[in-house]
Motif scaffolding. Structure first.
Motif, PDB file in Angstrom:
ATOM      1  N   THR A 257      38.439  21.232  44.860  1.00  0.00           N
ATOM      2  CA  THR A 257      38.777  22.176  45.922  1.00  0.00           C
ATOM      3  C   THR A 257      39.933  23.096  45.558  1.00  0.00           C
ATOM      4  O   THR A 257      40.152  24.108  46.223  1.00  0.00           O
ATOM      5  N   THR A 258      40.694  22.753  44.519  1.00  0.00           N
ATOM      6  CA  THR A 258      41.760  23.613  44.011  1.00  0.00           C
ATOM      7  C   THR A 258      41.713  23.580  42.492  1.00  0.00           C
ATOM      8  O   THR A 258      41.465  22.530  41.894  1.00  0.00           O
ATOM      9  N   ALA A 259      41.977  24.732  41.871  1.00  0.00           N
ATOM     10  CA  ALA A 259      42.057  24.793  40.412  1.00  0.00           C
ATOM     11  C   ALA A 259      43.108  25.804  40.001  1.00  0.00           C
ATOM     12  O   ALA A 259      43.395  26.757  40.732  1.00  0.00           O
ATOM     13  N   MET A 260      43.675  25.578  38.820  1.00  0.00           N
ATOM     14  CA  MET A 260      44.511  26.575  38.157  1.00  0.00           C
ATOM     15  C   MET A 260      43.633  27.244  37.113  1.00  0.00           C
ATOM     16  O   MET A 260      43.207  26.610  36.144  1.00  0.00           O
ATOM     17  N   VAL A 261      43.374  28.534  37.313  1.00  0.00           N
ATOM     18  CA  VAL A 261      42.277  29.220  36.631  1.00  0.00           C
ATOM     19  C   VAL A 261      42.806  30.352  35.751  1.00  0.00           C
ATOM     20  O   VAL A 261      43.591  31.192  36.207  1.00  0.00           O
ATOM     21  N   TYR A 262      42.347  30.355  34.512  1.00  0.00           N
ATOM     22  CA  TYR A 262      42.583  31.480  33.608  1.00  0.00           C
ATOM     23  C   TYR A 262      41.467  32.495  33.830  1.00  0.00           C
ATOM     24  O   TYR A 262      40.284  32.158  33.729  1.00  0.00           O
ATOM     25  N   CYS A 263      41.843  33.735  34.092  1.00  0.00           N
ATOM     26  CA  CYS A 263      40.881  34.826  34.113  1.00  0.00           C
ATOM     27  C   CYS A 263      40.855  35.432  32.709  1.00  0.00           C
ATOM     28  O   CYS A 263      41.294  34.795  31.752  1.00  0.00           O
ATOM     29  N   SER A 264      40.341  36.621  32.533  1.00  0.00           N
ATOM     30  CA  SER A 264      40.368  37.271  31.223  1.00  0.00           C
ATOM     31  C   SER A 264      41.554  38.231  31.167  1.00  0.00           C
ATOM     32  O   SER A 264      42.378  38.286  32.089  1.00  0.00           O
ATOM     33  N   VAL A 265      41.633  39.017  30.127  1.00  0.00           N
ATOM     34  CA  VAL A 265      42.707  39.986  29.986  1.00  0.00           C
ATOM     35  C   VAL A 265      42.574  41.148  30.966  1.00  0.00           C
ATOM     36  O   VAL A 265      43.524  41.894  31.197  1.00  0.00           O
ATOM     37  N   HIS A 266      41.407  41.269  31.589  1.00  0.00           N
ATOM     38  CA  HIS A 266      41.111  42.394  32.472  1.00  0.00           C
ATOM     39  C   HIS A 266      41.575  42.108  33.906  1.00  0.00           C
ATOM     40  O   HIS A 266      41.210  41.084  34.494  1.00  0.00           O
ATOM     41  N   ALA A 267      42.327  43.040  34.477  1.00  0.00           N
ATOM     42  CA  ALA A 267      42.770  42.858  35.863  1.00  0.00           C
ATOM     43  C   ALA A 267      41.586  42.718  36.810  1.00  0.00           C
ATOM     44  O   ALA A 267      41.652  41.978  37.810  1.00  0.00           O
ATOM     45  N   ALA A 268      40.479  43.379  36.497  1.00  0.00           N
ATOM     46  CA  ALA A 268      39.293  43.286  37.356  1.00  0.00           C
ATOM     47  C   ALA A 268      38.754  41.870  37.441  1.00  0.00           C
ATOM     48  O   ALA A 268      38.160  41.487  38.458  1.00  0.00           O
ATOM     49  N   SER A 269      38.963  41.076  36.402  1.00  0.00           N
ATOM     50  CA  SER A 269      38.483  39.686  36.442  1.00  0.00           C
ATOM     51  C   SER A 269      39.258  38.868  37.462  1.00  0.00           C
ATOM     52  O   SER A 269      38.718  37.952  38.091  1.00  0.00           O
ATOM     53  N   VAL A 270      40.536  39.189  37.641  1.00  0.00           N
ATOM     54  CA  VAL A 270      41.359  38.498  38.639  1.00  0.00           C
ATOM     55  C   VAL A 270      40.940  38.920  40.043  1.00  0.00           C
ATOM     56  O   VAL A 270      40.793  38.077  40.944  1.00  0.00           O
ATOM     57  N   ASP A 271      40.743  40.203  40.236  1.00  0.00           N
ATOM     58  CA  ASP A 271      40.284  40.686  41.537  1.00  0.00           C
ATOM     59  C   ASP A 271      38.959  40.038  41.924  1.00  0.00           C
ATOM     60  O   ASP A 271      38.766  39.619  43.076  1.00  0.00           O
ATOM     61  N   ALA A 272      38.046  39.946  40.973  1.00  0.00           N
ATOM     62  CA  ALA A 272      36.737  39.347  41.252  1.00  0.00           C
ATOM     63  C   ALA A 272      36.883  37.879  41.617  1.00  0.00           C
ATOM     64  O   ALA A 272      36.236  37.388  42.560  1.00  0.00           O
ATOM     65  N   PHE A 273      37.745  37.167  40.889  1.00  0.00           N
ATOM     66  CA  PHE A 273      37.909  35.740  41.164  1.00  0.00           C
ATOM     67  C   PHE A 273      38.512  35.502  42.538  1.00  0.00           C
ATOM     68  O   PHE A 273      38.001  34.701  43.331  1.00  0.00           O
ATOM     69  N   PHE A 274      39.617  36.195  42.846  1.00  0.00           N
ATOM     70  CA  PHE A 274      40.264  35.955  44.130  1.00  0.00           C
ATOM     71  C   PHE A 274      39.404  36.439  45.297  1.00  0.00           C
ATOM     72  O   PHE A 274      39.432  35.840  46.382  1.00  0.00           O
ATOM     73  N   ALA A 275      38.620  37.481  45.099  1.00  0.00           N
ATOM     74  CA  ALA A 275      37.718  37.921  46.170  1.00  0.00           C
ATOM     75  C   ALA A 275      36.688  36.839  46.471  1.00  0.00           C
ATOM     76  O   ALA A 275      36.374  36.569  47.641  1.00  0.00           O
ATOM     77  N   ALA A 276      36.169  36.201  45.424  1.00  0.00           N
ATOM     78  CA  ALA A 276      35.176  35.143  45.620  1.00  0.00           C
ATOM     79  C   ALA A 276      35.802  33.905  46.258  1.00  0.00           C
ATOM     80  O   ALA A 276      35.193  33.268  47.133  1.00  0.00           O
TER      81      ALA A 276
END
Length: 436
Positions: A131-150
């Motif tokens: 239910t909780t994770a510490m997550v690495y996204c990619s170097v792209h800021a868009a990858s963070v936006d996509a993850f947090f939106a989901a």
């Protein structure tokens, strides 16, 4: 008074209030228990006999009798862009990065692709009871936006960050010292503490960040002290030798991060296999924590984490899947491998300790005790329903369990996503193995 009608869940209940390695009475166990939830928070947890009479008229009691309810699992080190390259063959960490990881992460400059993988990744976590994770996204800021939106759509307590990487990587994945930190600050301002989202400043690992980038990351961590830090340290001997060549002035790999101010509370360091006792003592003193990644360490041949030395130093510990170096999203399967790693390194991990490390131990490592990780009144109502009858083998073995320790050990060694009957986040069911 709560603004919504409470919901109650009947089953065996387990949660922790201390580390079983150091306290004889570290857990609360209610064989016939009741968990009461309202407004996304835990209201009460205890024996059914005493609690059910306190429920208001009309309160729904969801009956999971015969199953086990416990806090949701917390995975403290995982890479969502590596979901589709899990189980990729390579002779070691560094060739694995070059052959699979970097080409796979290249695609995350496409927001649609990032969103698609983020949706699948989160569904997979929830299916496995995380239910909780510490997550690495990619170097792209868009990858963070996509993850947090989901994750926001699912109302999940998630920690994530953009990877910082300005050298020793392909040009198509390279930021700069200045742009990487500038992008990270913008993401902090956009997402940190928005709903249940928390931001982690994320240098990939020391070899892929210049001195300048690491210094700027440390400055960012000081400017935003309630953010998290996540990176890798001392995973692989070849990697450690590389760090020594790149940073000859540092006492150790860990010291590279310490010198720039990245060793602090809410800092999570993946692996920590090849630390020396000085490093372990420094980690304990700093409040930084280790994410132990047994399936990844075995898969890549990196080494065996030394639980005894870490415990003697007083390090904060948690368990993590490290997908895609790790080979399963399941924290139960991660416990399975952690047990074997401990045995091979001369330690022994009881099942109670493993379940602690995947719940309250992880919350403590993240400085989030009281928010997630157990059923203290007021904690967020993230919980899972485990089924020890989920497979024929589990059913047969659990029929012969004579203690809670035996039951948990069977779940850890024989269980996987099939043992997760349901997952709840903020009091709302977000996964069910079957309609209930």
């Amino acid at each position: 008074m709560s603004s919504t009608q409470p919901q109650a869940y009947r089953a065996s209940l387990l949660h922790f209030h201390a580390d079983p390695a150091f306290h004889a009475d570290a857990h609360a166990w209610h064989e016939d228990g009741l968990l009461v939830v309202a407004d996304g928070k835990v209201r009460a947890a205890g024996d059914y006999a005493s609690l059910h009479v306190t429920l208001p008229p009309g309160c729904t009691v969801h009956d999971y009798s015969g199953k086990l309810i416990m806090p949701g699992f917390i995975d403290t080190h995982v890479h969502y862009p590596q979901t589709e390259m899990i189980a990729s063959p390579a002779p070691g960490l560094l060739p694995w990065l070059e052959t699979y990881t970097f080409p796979t992460e290249r695609r995350f400059d496409d927001p649609a692709h990032a969103a698609d993988v983020a949706e699948f990744f989160l569904d997979e976590l929830l299916r496995c009871g995380t239910t909780t994770a510490m997550v690495y996204c990619s170097v792209h800021a868009a990858s963070v936006d996509a993850f947090f939106a989901a994750s926001e759509k699912r109302d999940l307590r998630m920690v994530a960050g953009k990877v910082l990487m300005d050298r020793n990587c392909p040009e198509f994945l390279r930021d700069t010292a200045e742009s990487g930190v500038s992008d990270s600050e913008a993401l902090i301002q956009r997402w940190h503490r928005r709903g249940r989202a928390l931001y982690a400043i994320t240098p990939r690992f020391a070899p892929t960040s210049s001195d300048a980038q690491l210094r700027l990351a440390g400055e960012l961590a000081r400017a935003y002290p309630d953010t998290f830090v996540q990176t890798h340290v001392s995973e692989n001997r070849d990697e450690c030798a590389w760090v020594q060549r790149l940073f000859p002035q540092a006492r150790s790999y860990l010291d590279v991060y310490d010198q720039v101010g990245l060793l602090r509370p809410r800092a999570m360091y993946g692996h920590c296999i090849w630390l020396d006792d000085g490093d372990r003592a420094r980690m304990a003193d700093s409040g930084a924590a280790a994410a132990v990644c047994p399936t990844s360490n075995l898969f890549l041949g990196s080494g065996l984490f030394d639980f005894d030395r870490a415990d003697r130093a007083g390090m904060l510990l948690s368990l993590a899947t490290d997908v895609g170096g790790g080979t399963s999203f399941s924290m139960l399967q991660t416990m399975n491998e952690a047990y074997k790693v401990a045995r091979l390194s001369g330690s022994y991990l009881p099942a109670l300790r493993m379940f602690y490390l995947a719940t309250l131990g992880a919350a403590r490592s993240m400085q989030l005790e009281g928010t997630i990780g157990n059923f203290a009144a007021g904690a967020e109502a993230d919980f899972i329903v485990l089924d020890a009858q989920a497979t024929p083998l589990l059913q047969r073995r659990s029929a012969h369990c004579d203690s809670l320790e035996e039951l948990l050990f069977a779940l850890a060694l024989l269980g996987d996503d099939r043992a997760v009957a349901a997952t709840y986040a903020a009091g709302r069911r977000v996964h069910a193995r079957e309609a209930a």
